[in-house]
Design a protein around this motif. Sequence first.
Motif, mmCIF file in Angstrom:
data_model
loop_
_atom_site.group_PDB
_atom_site.id
_atom_site.type_symbol
_atom_site.label_atom_id
_atom_site.label_comp_id
_atom_site.label_asym_id
_atom_site.label_seq_id
_atom_site.Cartn_x
_atom_site.Cartn_y
_atom_site.Cartn_z
ATOM 1 N N LEU A 192 0.831 -1.213 0.000
ATOM 2 C CA LEU A 192 0.000 0.000 0.000
ATOM 3 C C LEU A 192 0.863 1.260 0.000
ATOM 4 O O LEU A 192 0.528 2.243 -0.684
ATOM 5 C CB LEU A 192 -0.921 0.006 1.221
ATOM 6 N N SER A 193 1.944 1.249 0.751
ATOM 7 C CA SER A 193 2.829 2.410 0.802
ATOM 8 C C SER A 193 3.457 2.689 -0.564
ATOM 9 O O SER A 193 3.556 3.846 -0.992
ATOM 10 C CB SER A 193 3.930 2.201 1.846
ATOM 11 N N VAL A 194 3.878 1.628 -1.249
ATOM 12 C CA VAL A 194 4.445 1.798 -2.594
ATOM 13 C C VAL A 194 3.410 2.434 -3.520
ATOM 14 O O VAL A 194 3.684 3.417 -4.220
ATOM 15 C CB VAL A 194 4.920 0.451 -3.174
ATOM 16 N N GLY A 195 2.190 1.856 -3.527
ATOM 17 C CA GLY A 195 1.136 2.385 -4.386
ATOM 18 C C GLY A 195 0.793 3.827 -4.067
ATOM 19 O O GLY A 195 0.594 4.654 -4.976
ATOM 20 N N ALA A 196 0.760 4.151 -2.770
ATOM 21 C CA ALA A 196 0.418 5.514 -2.350
ATOM 22 C C ALA A 196 1.461 6.519 -2.826
ATOM 23 O O ALA A 196 1.124 7.599 -3.340
ATOM 24 C CB ALA A 196 0.289 5.573 -0.837
ATOM 25 N N GLY A 254 11.645 12.950 -5.543
ATOM 26 C CA GLY A 254 11.759 12.618 -4.124
ATOM 27 C C GLY A 254 10.797 11.529 -3.703
ATOM 28 O O GLY A 254 11.174 10.601 -2.969
ATOM 29 N N LEU A 255 9.554 11.601 -4.170
ATOM 30 C CA LEU A 255 8.574 10.584 -3.784
ATOM 31 C C LEU A 255 8.883 9.239 -4.435
ATOM 32 O O LEU A 255 8.606 8.187 -3.847
ATOM 33 C CB LEU A 255 7.166 11.042 -4.171
ATOM 34 N N LEU A 256 9.452 9.249 -5.630
ATOM 35 C CA LEU A 256 9.836 7.982 -6.257
ATOM 36 C C LEU A 256 10.964 7.311 -5.481
ATOM 37 O O LEU A 256 10.983 6.088 -5.325
ATOM 38 C CB LEU A 256 10.256 8.219 -7.709
ATOM 39 N N VAL A 257 11.900 8.127 -4.959
ATOM 40 C CA VAL A 257 12.968 7.556 -4.123
ATOM 41 C C VAL A 257 12.378 7.024 -2.820
ATOM 42 O O VAL A 257 12.745 5.938 -2.347
ATOM 43 C CB VAL A 257 14.059 8.612 -3.831
ATOM 44 N N ALA A 258 11.426 7.772 -2.225
ATOM 45 C CA ALA A 258 10.752 7.286 -1.018
ATOM 46 C C ALA A 258 10.025 5.979 -1.302
ATOM 47 O O ALA A 258 9.996 5.068 -0.457
ATOM 48 C CB ALA A 258 9.771 8.342 -0.506
ATOM 49 N N ALA A 259 9.431 5.870 -2.512
ATOM 50 C CA ALA A 259 8.747 4.626 -2.888
ATOM 51 C C ALA A 259 9.728 3.456 -2.935
ATOM 52 O O ALA A 259 9.357 2.311 -2.633
ATOM 53 C CB ALA A 259 8.048 4.795 -4.236
ATOM 54 N N LEU A 260 10.985 3.743 -3.293
ATOM 55 C CA LEU A 260 11.990 2.669 -3.321
ATOM 56 C C LEU A 260 12.238 2.115 -1.918
ATOM 57 O O LEU A 260 12.520 0.918 -1.765
ATOM 58 C CB LEU A 260 13.293 3.185 -3.926
#
Length: 475
Positions: free
Chosen positions: A336-340, A439-445
């Motif tokens: 869910l966190s990745v999708g969000a 930044g959010l894509l790195v957080a998604a990683l």
Amino acid sequence: MRRSPWATLAVLALAQFIVVLDVTIVNVALPDIQADLNFSTDSLQWVINAYTLLFGGFLLLGGRMADLLGARRVFVGGLILFGITSLVAGLANSPEFLIGARAVQGLGGALLSPAALAILTMTFAHGRERNIAMGVWGGLAGLGGTLGVVAGGVLVDSLSWQWVFFVNVPIVIALIALIPVFVPDVRHHVGVRTFDTLGALLGTAGLMSIVYGVVRSEPSGWGSAEVIGVLTAGVLMMVAFVFVERRSAAPLVPMRLFRSRALSVSGASLSLNGAAFLSMFFLTAIYLQQVRGDSALEAGVHFLPMGGAAIVGAVLASQLVQRIGTRTVQLAGAVLSVGALLWLSQADATGSYATQLLPGLILFGFGIIGVGVPGQITAVSEVRPAEAGAASGVVNAMYQVGGALGLAVVTTLSISHTTSELTQGATQQHAFEAGFERGLLVAALFSVANVILTLAAAPQLQPTADQLAEATAAA
């Protein structure tokens, strides 16, 4: 004098409430702080990181001091320090002044928080009453995080950013007046009388050096003497920290705990969870105001659904771990966190909040709690009851430290991408959008790494109601 334990709980929970509040209340004030004190873009994150690093780095020392010096004495000392530095932070007239005040404020929180929890556990006998008290404690702490963004918005818009710090002062004064009346001076016998101050200093200084090196890599370059020197010093201090902890008679971080696969995996998972959360919160708070044009209050209100989802998610996760197991719930939370984060990364300046941001914020609220609840339960599942508190303290510190390190990495990469876009002729709005997305894509990683870690190594537990209550109390 006979004291009501529930009055004691009220005082302790309110103190914990303002400690948690100060993690989130500052986020919506960041644009105003940056403009007023002339913060550079890369140094602004230290308003958050100085607090979280000192809080996480000295959390275990605060617990040790409560054991050795008396929990109430350390609680009062931490509360006074927290109040004074809140006042100093509000009076800050330079970036360095504010960052220093925030660091010492984090130290105050690291002293009072474990001391308050120690008083609570000694005030309520093991069983139903303690479980209720821990539920109230945890609920108010969570509420502090949720209300912080709205309270910060109200204070910034109606008064000024200084009031996100000043608001703590009257609360601290009231609590100090109430402590002699409602908080007992409970103590218990301890064995070896050592603080392991060297361990705490080495660990915290090492982590701060590493974070500073990552932050400076954007303006100075990874190959610069400054960055290489600071990173090398940080690594050497962390090596020395491990050496000191292995040889200490009473270490802050008992290395034997990491022989537990459950604790090691949970600690790593919660670190990644903290990295994703703090990075998303920091970036989105600035994005809402500087790109989408929200006021501080509007930004705070826009975060509320995420807090509501987290509160509901905590209840659901506690029930689901008993039915389908900790690993399954943790995996669902990480997914869910990745999708969000992927959803949020696609937002732009003119799109609808209801379609571009709201779904991602709600999903993220469920996701971070979906990882956090089973992670805390699993962390203490293989340790002896006498070490459950130490194990919980270790993973809580890892969560804070992971958040600080993750924020440093994400902010550095976000800023470098924004700068690159500007040098290529992009408009400021487009460059900010591009930096936010990166930044959010790195957080998604970080959350992707959590998915992989959970699949590869997380144990599957199905705790009973009693085991769940005990794990929650230890957390």
